[in-house]
Scaffold this motif. Structure first.
Motif, PDB file in Angstrom:
ATOM      1  N   LEU A   1       9.112   3.437  -0.485  1.00  9.99           N
ATOM      2  CA  LEU A   1       8.610   2.638   0.630  1.00  9.99           C
ATOM      3  C   LEU A   1       8.085   3.592   1.701  1.00  9.99           C
ATOM      4  O   LEU A   1       8.860   4.327   2.317  1.00  9.99           O
ATOM      5  CB  LEU A   1       9.727   1.760   1.202  1.00  9.99           C
ATOM      6  CG  LEU A   1       9.329   0.851   2.376  1.00  9.99           C
ATOM      7  CD1 LEU A   1       8.324  -0.207   1.939  1.00  9.99           C
ATOM      8  CD2 LEU A   1      10.566   0.189   2.987  1.00  9.99           C
ATOM      9  N   HIS A   2       6.783   3.571   1.914  1.00 10.01           N
ATOM     10  CA  HIS A   2       6.148   4.457   2.899  1.00 10.01           C
ATOM     11  C   HIS A   2       6.148   3.780   4.270  1.00 10.01           C
ATOM     12  O   HIS A   2       5.703   2.645   4.410  1.00 10.01           O
ATOM     13  CB  HIS A   2       4.717   4.770   2.454  1.00 10.01           C
ATOM     14  CG  HIS A   2       3.935   5.599   3.422  1.00 10.01           C
ATOM     15  ND1 HIS A   2       4.464   6.701   4.063  1.00 10.01           N
ATOM     16  CD2 HIS A   2       2.648   5.491   3.868  1.00 10.01           C
ATOM     17  CE1 HIS A   2       3.542   7.239   4.845  1.00 10.01           C
ATOM     18  NE2 HIS A   2       2.440   6.523   4.756  1.00 10.01           N
ATOM     19  N   VAL A   3       6.645   4.513   5.269  1.00 11.83           N
ATOM     20  CA  VAL A   3       6.763   3.984   6.632  1.00 11.83           C
ATOM     21  C   VAL A   3       5.958   4.890   7.573  1.00 11.83           C
ATOM     22  O   VAL A   3       6.520   5.789   8.207  1.00 11.83           O
ATOM     23  CB  VAL A   3       8.234   3.910   7.083  1.00 11.83           C
ATOM     24  CG1 VAL A   3       8.352   3.228   8.446  1.00 11.83           C
ATOM     25  CG2 VAL A   3       9.077   3.165   6.053  1.00 11.83           C
TER      26      VAL A   3
ATOM     27  N   TYR B   1      -3.672   1.547  -1.393  1.00  5.06           N
ATOM     28  CA  TYR B   1      -3.026   1.611  -0.085  1.00  5.06           C
ATOM     29  C   TYR B   1      -4.026   1.398   1.043  1.00  5.06           C
ATOM     30  O   TYR B   1      -5.162   1.876   0.976  1.00  5.06           O
ATOM     31  CB  TYR B   1      -2.354   2.968   0.091  1.00  5.06           C
ATOM     32  CG  TYR B   1      -1.792   3.208   1.473  1.00  5.06           C
ATOM     33  CD1 TYR B   1      -0.542   2.715   1.826  1.00  5.06           C
ATOM     34  CD2 TYR B   1      -2.522   3.918   2.431  1.00  5.06           C
ATOM     35  CE1 TYR B   1      -0.015   2.942   3.091  1.00  5.06           C
ATOM     36  CE2 TYR B   1      -1.998   4.144   3.698  1.00  5.06           C
ATOM     37  CZ  TYR B   1      -0.756   3.647   4.023  1.00  5.06           C
ATOM     38  OH  TYR B   1      -0.244   3.863   5.276  1.00  5.06           O
ATOM     39  N   ARG B   2      -3.582   0.730   2.077  1.00 12.05           N
ATOM     40  CA  ARG B   2      -4.346   0.652   3.314  1.00 12.05           C
ATOM     41  C   ARG B   2      -3.393   0.762   4.501  1.00 12.05           C
ATOM     42  O   ARG B   2      -2.376   0.055   4.551  1.00 12.05           O
ATOM     43  CB  ARG B   2      -5.145  -0.646   3.406  1.00 12.05           C
ATOM     44  CG  ARG B   2      -5.974  -0.719   4.693  1.00 12.05           C
ATOM     45  CD  ARG B   2      -7.179  -1.608   4.572  1.00 12.05           C
ATOM     46  NE  ARG B   2      -8.075  -1.428   5.716  1.00 12.05           N
ATOM     47  CZ  ARG B   2      -8.998  -0.466   5.821  1.00 12.05           C
ATOM     48  NH1 ARG B   2      -9.175   0.381   4.823  1.00 12.05           N
ATOM     49  NH2 ARG B   2      -9.759  -0.358   6.889  1.00 12.05           N
ATOM     50  N   PHE B   3      -3.725   1.646   5.432  1.00 16.45           N
ATOM     51  CA  PHE B   3      -2.910   1.814   6.630  1.00 16.45           C
ATOM     52  C   PHE B   3      -3.016   0.587   7.517  1.00 16.45           C
ATOM     53  O   PHE B   3      -4.116   0.111   7.827  1.00 16.45           O
ATOM     54  CB  PHE B   3      -3.363   3.048   7.421  1.00 16.45           C
ATOM     55  CG  PHE B   3      -2.634   3.224   8.737  1.00 16.45           C
ATOM     56  CD1 PHE B   3      -1.449   3.934   8.781  1.00 16.45           C
ATOM     57  CD2 PHE B   3      -3.132   2.675   9.901  1.00 16.45           C
ATOM     58  CE1 PHE B   3      -0.768   4.095   9.985  1.00 16.45           C
ATOM     59  CE2 PHE B   3      -2.465   2.831  11.112  1.00 16.45           C
ATOM     60  CZ  PHE B   3      -1.279   3.544  11.148  1.00 16.45           C
TER      61      PHE B   3
ATOM     62  N   LEU C   1       5.012   1.468  -2.255  1.00 16.39           N
ATOM     63  CA  LEU C   1       4.032   2.122  -3.124  1.00 16.39           C
ATOM     64  C   LEU C   1       4.388   1.994  -4.597  1.00 16.39           C
ATOM     65  O   LEU C   1       3.504   1.931  -5.450  1.00 16.39           O
ATOM     66  CB  LEU C   1       3.908   3.601  -2.742  1.00 16.39           C
ATOM     67  CG  LEU C   1       3.491   3.882  -1.298  1.00 16.39           C
ATOM     68  CD1 LEU C   1       3.410   5.383  -1.057  1.00 16.39           C
ATOM     69  CD2 LEU C   1       2.152   3.217  -0.968  1.00 16.39           C
ATOM     70  N   ARG C   2       5.679   2.002  -4.898  1.00 16.75           N
ATOM     71  CA  ARG C   2       6.135   1.785  -6.267  1.00 16.75           C
ATOM     72  C   ARG C   2       7.536   1.183  -6.215  1.00 16.75           C
ATOM     73  O   ARG C   2       8.288   1.437  -5.287  1.00 16.75           O
ATOM     74  CB  ARG C   2       6.102   3.063  -7.105  1.00 16.75           C
ATOM     75  CG  ARG C   2       6.959   4.198  -6.599  1.00 16.75           C
ATOM     76  CD  ARG C   2       6.907   5.377  -7.568  1.00 16.75           C
ATOM     77  NE  ARG C   2       7.645   5.096  -8.797  1.00 16.75           N
ATOM     78  CZ  ARG C   2       7.465   5.745  -9.944  1.00 16.75           C
ATOM     79  NH1 ARG C   2       6.556   6.692 -10.032  1.00 16.75           N
ATOM     80  NH2 ARG C   2       8.183   5.449 -11.009  1.00 16.75           N
ATOM     81  N   ASP C   3       7.850   0.377  -7.216  1.00 19.87           N
ATOM     82  CA  ASP C   3       9.138  -0.288  -7.251  1.00 19.87           C
ATOM     83  C   ASP C   3      10.086   0.456  -8.185  1.00 19.87           C
ATOM     84  O   ASP C   3       9.653   1.278  -9.011  1.00 19.87           O
ATOM     85  CB  ASP C   3       8.976  -1.738  -7.699  1.00 19.87           C
ATOM     86  CG  ASP C   3      10.061  -2.647  -7.131  1.00 19.87           C
ATOM     87  OD1 ASP C   3      11.017  -2.120  -6.531  1.00 19.87           O
ATOM     88  OD2 ASP C   3       9.949  -3.873  -7.288  1.00 19.87           O
TER      89      ASP C   3
END
Length: 332
Positions: free
Chosen positions: A241-243, A196-198, A206-208
């Motif tokens: 999904l990270h937001v 991960y990179r911001f 992050l994962r499907d």
């Protein structure tokens, strides 16, 4: 005492301050260390707080750069006004306090002295959402809704230590006001294993998974990853999904992922169900004509109880176990 409209206060066990699970990998004061590193190479960076340097990890900056540290006392409105003045003179203030004090007590000063002039002030606030057990006076359950509504304001809800470490130089490089939630002290390290990179304004898958798409921010991304692993044992395939950037929202990524057929979309946030990530996502999906089965895991529209965080997280449905049961119930 009248019995009308009086909801009894439920008792909880003793309060604790950490959101890290027992034995979980953590890093100490990621914000403080990242800010010190930034300031070594950027002379315009200053640190400002309202009597909360120790409790926002800004004490590390104060030790490294005492001549660039400003302790304003318990005067949050003065803090924001002074930060605006410094920004007008070319400094880049990083301002810390508790989220409730910035977004409720000093809202007008942020609005009129910082946001209206689009000043380069970074407001980084501890105890976001339900990360303290001290009740409504300290629980910033509506901070994202308030700051999303403010023109010119960028709004960020980081997940863990890595998110915070990478967020600091990213928001410094952005010219304009920023409101960021802050996890302080021993902060869980979760995202290291996900390559991960911001990136400011970007959501990251992050994962499907084929059954459920969990769209999350802040500590709820940590919970969503735990839920995805737990539900895999029940043959439920969960994507996460990270937001981290709530405003501006990465509409393109969100709409693309939510458009995949056959997946329930669940938005998980450590915030009131009103005005936060869930409402932002639902608006974008409807505007794009994307209408999956849609649910929210969020805090209720009420003043929350005081108590121990594990107790409160379970009570309000944002603990991993509670989320698992809720999602399985929605799937039938």
């Amino acid at each position: 005492m009248s019995t009308i409209d009086k909801k009894p206060r439920l008792k909880t066990s003793a309060m604790i301050a950490s959101i890290a699970a027992e034995g979980q990998l953590t890093r100490s004061a990621p914000f403080g260390h990242a800010l010190v590193e930034l300031a070594r190479n950027k002379a315009s960076v200053i640190g400002m707080t309202a009597d909360l340097g120790k409790y926002t990890d800004l004490h590390l900056f104060a030790k490294a750069f005492p001549e660039r540290y400003y302790q304003m006392g318990m005067a949050e409105q003065l803090l924001m006004g002074a930060a605006a003045g410094f920004a007008h003179e070319g400094a880049q203030p990083f301002v810390t306090t508790y989220a409730v004090f910035a977004t409720r007590r000093a809202y007008d000063f942020i609005h009129q002295t910082i946001a209206e002039d689009n000043l380069d002030v970074k407001i980084v606030c501890a105890l976001p959402g339900l990360t303290t057990g001290y009740g409504p006076s300290h629980q910033a359950a509506e901070d994202l809704a308030l700051m999303r509504a403010m023109p010119n304001m960028t709004v960020i809800d980081p997940c863990d230590a890595l998110d915070i470490e990478q967020m600091v130089p990213a928001i410094s490089a952005h010219n304009g006001p920023v409101y960021a939630r802050l996890l302080r002290g021993n902060v869980p390290a979760v995202l290291d294993e996900y390559d991960y990179r911001f990136e400011l304004g970007k959501a990251k898958l992050l994962r499907d998974g084929n059954d459920v798409l969990l769209i999350s921010s802040g500590i709820m991304t940590m919970r969503s990853l735990e839920v995805a692993k737990a539900l895999a044992a029940d043959n439920v395939d969960v994507a996460v999904l990270h937001v981290p950037t709530i405003k501006p929202l990465d509409t393109e990524t969100i709409v693309r992922e939510a458009s995949r057929t056959g997946r329930m979309v669940v938005v998980a946030e450590n915030h009131t169900i009103i005005g936060g990530l869930g409402e932002a996502v639902s608006r974008e999906l409807l505007s794009a004509g994307v209408t999956p089965a849609f649910r929210q895991v969020a805090l209720p529209d009420e003043f929350l109880d005081a108590g121990a965080l594990p107790t409160l997280h379970a009570r309000y449905g944002i603990a991993a176990d509670a989320m698992c049961e809720t999602i399985k119930g929605w799937l039938g």
